[in-house]
Design a protein around this motif. Structure first.
Motif, PDB file in Angstrom:
ATOM      1  N   HIS A 110       0.863  -1.178   0.000  1.00 43.01           N
ATOM      2  CA  HIS A 110       0.000   0.000   0.000  1.00 43.01           C
ATOM      3  C   HIS A 110       0.901   1.229   0.000  1.00 43.01           C
ATOM      4  CE1 HIS A 110       0.859   0.517   4.316  1.00 43.01           C
ATOM      5  NE2 HIS A 110       0.672  -0.773   4.421  1.00 43.01           N
ATOM      6  N   PRO A 111       0.367   2.398  -0.405  1.00 43.91           N
ATOM      7  CA  PRO A 111       1.208   3.596  -0.510  1.00 43.91           C
ATOM      8  C   PRO A 111       1.795   3.997   0.840  1.00 43.91           C
ATOM      9  CG  PRO A 111      -0.872   3.910  -1.658  1.00 43.91           C
ATOM     10  CD  PRO A 111      -1.002   2.645  -0.869  1.00 43.91           C
ATOM     11  N   ARG A 112       3.108   4.111   0.895  1.00 44.21           N
ATOM     12  CA  ARG A 112       3.780   4.518   2.132  1.00 44.21           C
ATOM     13  C   ARG A 112       4.747   5.678   1.896  1.00 44.21           C
ATOM     14  NH1 ARG A 112       6.284  -0.150   5.628  1.00 44.21           N
ATOM     15  NH2 ARG A 112       5.812   1.391   7.250  1.00 44.21           N
ATOM     16  N   MET A 113       5.127   5.890   0.646  1.00 44.66           N
ATOM     17  CA  MET A 113       6.195   6.849   0.385  1.00 44.66           C
ATOM     18  C   MET A 113       5.934   7.582  -0.929  1.00 44.66           C
ATOM     19  SD  MET A 113      10.270   6.012   0.257  1.00 44.66           S
ATOM     20  CE  MET A 113      11.473   7.230  -0.296  1.00 44.66           C
ATOM     21  N   SER A 114       6.038   8.905  -0.889  1.00 44.71           N
ATOM     22  CA  SER A 114       5.878   9.743  -2.081  1.00 44.71           C
ATOM     23  C   SER A 114       7.173  10.509  -2.320  1.00 44.71           C
ATOM     24  CB  SER A 114       4.727  10.742  -1.891  1.00 44.71           C
ATOM     25  OG  SER A 114       3.523  10.088  -1.598  1.00 44.71           O
ATOM     26  N   VAL A 115       7.466  10.776  -3.577  1.00 47.04           N
ATOM     27  CA  VAL A 115       8.650  11.549  -3.945  1.00 47.04           C
ATOM     28  C   VAL A 115       8.217  12.727  -4.808  1.00 47.04           C
ATOM     29  CG1 VAL A 115      10.940  11.518  -4.984  1.00 47.04           C
ATOM     30  CG2 VAL A 115      10.029   9.441  -3.928  1.00 47.04           C
ATOM     31  N   ILE A 116       8.573  13.919  -4.361  1.00 47.78           N
ATOM     32  CA  ILE A 116       8.323  15.137  -5.136  1.00 47.78           C
ATOM     33  C   ILE A 116       9.635  15.529  -5.798  1.00 47.78           C
ATOM     34  CG2 ILE A 116       7.619  17.555  -5.059  1.00 47.78           C
ATOM     35  CD1 ILE A 116       6.067  16.909  -2.495  1.00 47.78           C
ATOM     36  N   HIS A 117       9.647  15.560  -7.127  1.00 50.76           N
ATOM     37  CA  HIS A 117      10.847  15.952  -7.863  1.00 50.76           C
ATOM     38  C   HIS A 117      10.720  17.416  -8.270  1.00 50.76           C
ATOM     39  CE1 HIS A 117      12.612  11.934  -8.229  1.00 50.76           C
ATOM     40  NE2 HIS A 117      11.372  11.487  -8.387  1.00 50.76           N
ATOM     41  N   ARG A 118      11.589  18.233  -7.724  1.00 55.07           N
ATOM     42  CA  ARG A 118      11.599  19.656  -8.047  1.00 55.07           C
ATOM     43  C   ARG A 118      12.701  19.888  -9.085  1.00 55.07           C
ATOM     44  NH1 ARG A 118      10.096  23.248  -3.837  1.00 55.07           N
ATOM     45  NH2 ARG A 118      12.257  23.893  -3.502  1.00 55.07           N
ATOM     46  N   PRO A 119      12.451  20.757 -10.065  1.00 52.39           N
ATOM     47  CA  PRO A 119      13.356  20.848 -11.216  1.00 52.39           C
ATOM     48  C   PRO A 119      14.723  21.453 -10.928  1.00 52.39           C
ATOM     49  CG  PRO A 119      11.632  22.525 -11.348  1.00 52.39           C
ATOM     50  CD  PRO A 119      11.273  21.624 -10.215  1.00 52.39           C
ATOM     51  N   GLN A 120      14.869  22.098  -9.797  1.00 53.98           N
ATOM     52  CA  GLN A 120      16.144  22.724  -9.459  1.00 53.98           C
ATOM     53  C   GLN A 120      16.200  22.927  -7.947  1.00 53.98           C
ATOM     54  OE1 GLN A 120      16.063  26.447 -11.522  1.00 53.98           O
ATOM     55  NE2 GLN A 120      14.275  27.199 -10.436  1.00 53.98           N
ATOM     56  N   LYS A 121      17.335  23.442  -7.474  1.00 54.75           N
ATOM     57  CA  LYS A 121      17.468  23.707  -6.051  1.00 54.75           C
ATOM     58  C   LYS A 121      16.624  24.927  -5.717  1.00 54.75           C
ATOM     59  CE  LYS A 121      20.906  24.017  -2.374  1.00 54.75           C
ATOM     60  NZ  LYS A 121      22.348  24.147  -2.020  1.00 54.75           N
ATOM     61  N   GLY A 122      15.413  24.665  -5.219  1.00 58.09           N
ATOM     62  CA  GLY A 122      14.432  25.728  -5.056  1.00 58.09           C
ATOM     63  C   GLY A 122      14.335  26.315  -3.671  1.00 58.09           C
ATOM     64  N   GLY A 123      15.088  25.773  -2.722  1.00 58.69           N
ATOM     65  CA  GLY A 123      15.071  26.354  -1.379  1.00 58.69           C
ATOM     66  C   GLY A 123      14.302  25.513  -0.378  1.00 58.69           C
ATOM     67  N   LEU A 124      14.722  25.626   0.880  1.00 59.92           N
ATOM     68  CA  LEU A 124      14.154  24.817   1.951  1.00 59.92           C
ATOM     69  C   LEU A 124      12.682  25.126   2.196  1.00 59.92           C
ATOM     70  CD1 LEU A 124      15.019  22.757   4.216  1.00 59.92           C
ATOM     71  CD2 LEU A 124      15.221  24.741   5.717  1.00 59.92           C
ATOM     72  N   GLY A 125      12.320  26.408   2.172  1.00 57.19           N
ATOM     73  CA  GLY A 125      10.958  26.798   2.491  1.00 57.19           C
ATOM     74  C   GLY A 125       9.936  26.219   1.532  1.00 57.19           C
ATOM     75  N   THR A 126      10.161  26.395   0.231  1.00 56.16           N
ATOM     76  CA  THR A 126       9.207  25.876  -0.753  1.00 56.16           C
ATOM     77  C   THR A 126       9.192  24.350  -0.750  1.00 56.16           C
ATOM     78  OG1 THR A 126      10.880  26.080  -2.500  1.00 56.16           O
ATOM     79  CG2 THR A 126       9.329  27.911  -2.229  1.00 56.16           C
ATOM     80  N   ALA A 127      10.340  23.736  -0.445  1.00 52.54           N
ATOM     81  CA  ALA A 127      10.375  22.271  -0.358  1.00 52.54           C
ATOM     82  C   ALA A 127       9.472  21.781   0.768  1.00 52.54           C
ATOM     83  CB  ALA A 127      11.807  21.792  -0.139  1.00 52.54           C
ATOM     84  N   TYR A 128       9.532  22.445   1.918  1.00 51.24           N
ATOM     85  CA  TYR A 128       8.683  22.046   3.033  1.00 51.24           C
ATOM     86  C   TYR A 128       7.212  22.315   2.752  1.00 51.24           C
ATOM     87  CZ  TYR A 128      11.882  20.480   6.693  1.00 51.24           C
ATOM     88  OH  TYR A 128      12.759  19.742   7.440  1.00 51.24           O
ATOM     89  N   VAL A 129       6.916  23.468   2.164  1.00 45.08           N
ATOM     90  CA  VAL A 129       5.507  23.780   1.872  1.00 45.08           C
ATOM     91  C   VAL A 129       4.920  22.736   0.930  1.00 45.08           C
ATOM     92  CG1 VAL A 129       3.980  25.418   0.718  1.00 45.08           C
ATOM     93  CG2 VAL A 129       5.669  26.243   2.372  1.00 45.08           C
ATOM     94  N   SER A 130       5.667  22.371  -0.120  1.00 43.27           N
ATOM     95  CA  SER A 130       5.188  21.344  -1.053  1.00 43.27           C
ATOM     96  C   SER A 130       4.985  20.010  -0.336  1.00 43.27           C
ATOM     97  CB  SER A 130       6.177  21.165  -2.205  1.00 43.27           C
ATOM     98  OG  SER A 130       6.291  22.342  -2.969  1.00 43.27           O
ATOM     99  N   GLY A 131       5.930  19.668   0.545  1.00 42.11           N
ATOM    100  CA  GLY A 131       5.815  18.419   1.286  1.00 42.11           C
ATOM    101  C   GLY A 131       4.649  18.416   2.252  1.00 42.11           C
ATOM    102  N   PHE A 132       4.444  19.542   2.958  1.00 41.36           N
ATOM    103  CA  PHE A 132       3.305  19.650   3.871  1.00 41.36           C
ATOM    104  C   PHE A 132       1.987  19.478   3.110  1.00 41.36           C
ATOM    105  CE2 PHE A 132       5.683  22.681   6.998  1.00 41.36           C
ATOM    106  CZ  PHE A 132       6.398  21.600   7.494  1.00 41.36           C
TER     107      PHE A 132
END
Length: 318
Positions: A110-132
């Motif tokens: 069953h689904p346990r893990m998702s991966v978000i691929h961002r096209p470049q080094k976009g910064g910690l803040g936006t990475a967390y917001v997307s993950g949240f």
């Protein structure tokens, strides 16, 4: 801790006179074979917390050497409904490809893990917001944010979840700077001094009580992230941690700091440097201006929770 079967409803937030004390002790906690300095001793015998819908969000950039061990450590926790979100910023070392391979392995039943691929080094803040946002859309009742480099021990998640079940807090912060919290002995005196100065500076300017303003290890109740309004978050570096802590207190959230031992990364290089710290100096004033019109929400006062720990206490902010 007893009676964890019944998760507190977000509207019934308890308060406890004993938790008003900041007199913490450093008490080693041994749980599933790992010592957890500073966190006290928690009774996790009750089964209810094991089935909590919890999302763990980990942003990555060049963390291939740490990722597989971290994923195994997280999925080894006795949490049957834990889902992991990796947000990779196109890491040159293949972290994203490794994350995809691990997701394929752990998602077979069953689904346990998702991966978000961002096209470049976009910064910690936006990475967390997307993950949240992904974790919330997956149905998480609680969301944990943490680093990929083992600075934050995965087993502390059990203590954080136990604190929320016992007290109904909106946010639990894994804190280096409350009594019982400790820093890795390999940290240089200069690095430690810079970190503590940054926290004192941010607390003074923003006039809030959270002691570890730059902490990257937090557990959020779903309602807290929804009330913050992730679309309003603009910080895109390590100042993101300060912005989230500032809004949590400004909006009247019930916050508690749980003492942790913060370890230096095991493998790879830290992304934190002097220029990043100095950038935070002027961005703190930007936060003050940007959120000046936001006011405290209607958070009910806390009333009598069950004991959180058998010894040692977190530091509340109410």
């Amino acid at each position: 801790m007893n009676g964890l079967e019944n998760r507190p409803e977000p509207q019934a937030k308890p308060s406890h006179p004993d938790l008003a004390s900041n007199d913490l002790q450093e008490v080693p906690l041994t749980e599933y074979g790992n010592d957890l300095p500073g966190a006290g001793t928690l009774n996790l015998d009750s089964p209810g917390w094991r089935h909590a819908a919890i999302g763990v969000v980990v942003p990555t950039y060049n963390e291939a050497a740490n990722l597989e061990e971290l994923v195994h450590a997280l999925f080894s926790l006795p949490l049957t409904n834990l889902r992991l979100v990796i947000g990779d910023d196109d890491s040159p070392d293949g972290t994203g490809r490794l994350a995809d391979s691990l997701a394929q392995r752990f998602n077979q039943v069953h689904p346990r893990m998702s991966v978000i691929h961002r096209p470049q080094k976009g910064g910690l803040g936006t990475a967390y917001v997307s993950g949240f946002q992904r974790a919330l859309s997956d149905g998480a009742e609680f969301v944990v944010q943490m680093d990929a480099d083992f600075s934050h021990r995965p087993n502390y998640i059990l203590q954080m979840l136990g604190v929320v079940y016992a007290t109904g807090m909106d946010v639990v912060i894994g804190s280096r700077y409350v009594p019982g919290g400790t820093l890795d002995e390999n940290w240089s005196w200069w690095r430690g001094l810079l970190s503590k100065w940054a926290n004192i500076y941010c607390r003074t300017i923003l006039k809030i009580r959270v002691r570890d303003m730059t902490a990257g290890f937090k557990l959020w109740q779903r309602s807290a992230l929804q009330d913050i309004g992730l679309h309003t978050i603009r910080s895109n570096g390590y100042i993101f941690q300060v912005e989230m802590a500032y809004l949590s207190e400004k909006l009247g959230f019930h916050i508690i700091e749980l003492p942790i031992h913060f370890e230096d990364r095991r493998v790879g290089q830290s992304k934190m440097n002097v220029s990043v710290k100095l950038e935070s100096v002027w961005r703190v004033w930007e936060l003050l201006l940007r959120h000046r019109k936001r006011v405290s929400g209607a958070r009910e006062p806390l009333s009598q929770p069950r004991p959180v720990m058998s010894s040692g206490r977190p530091a509340p902010h109410r």
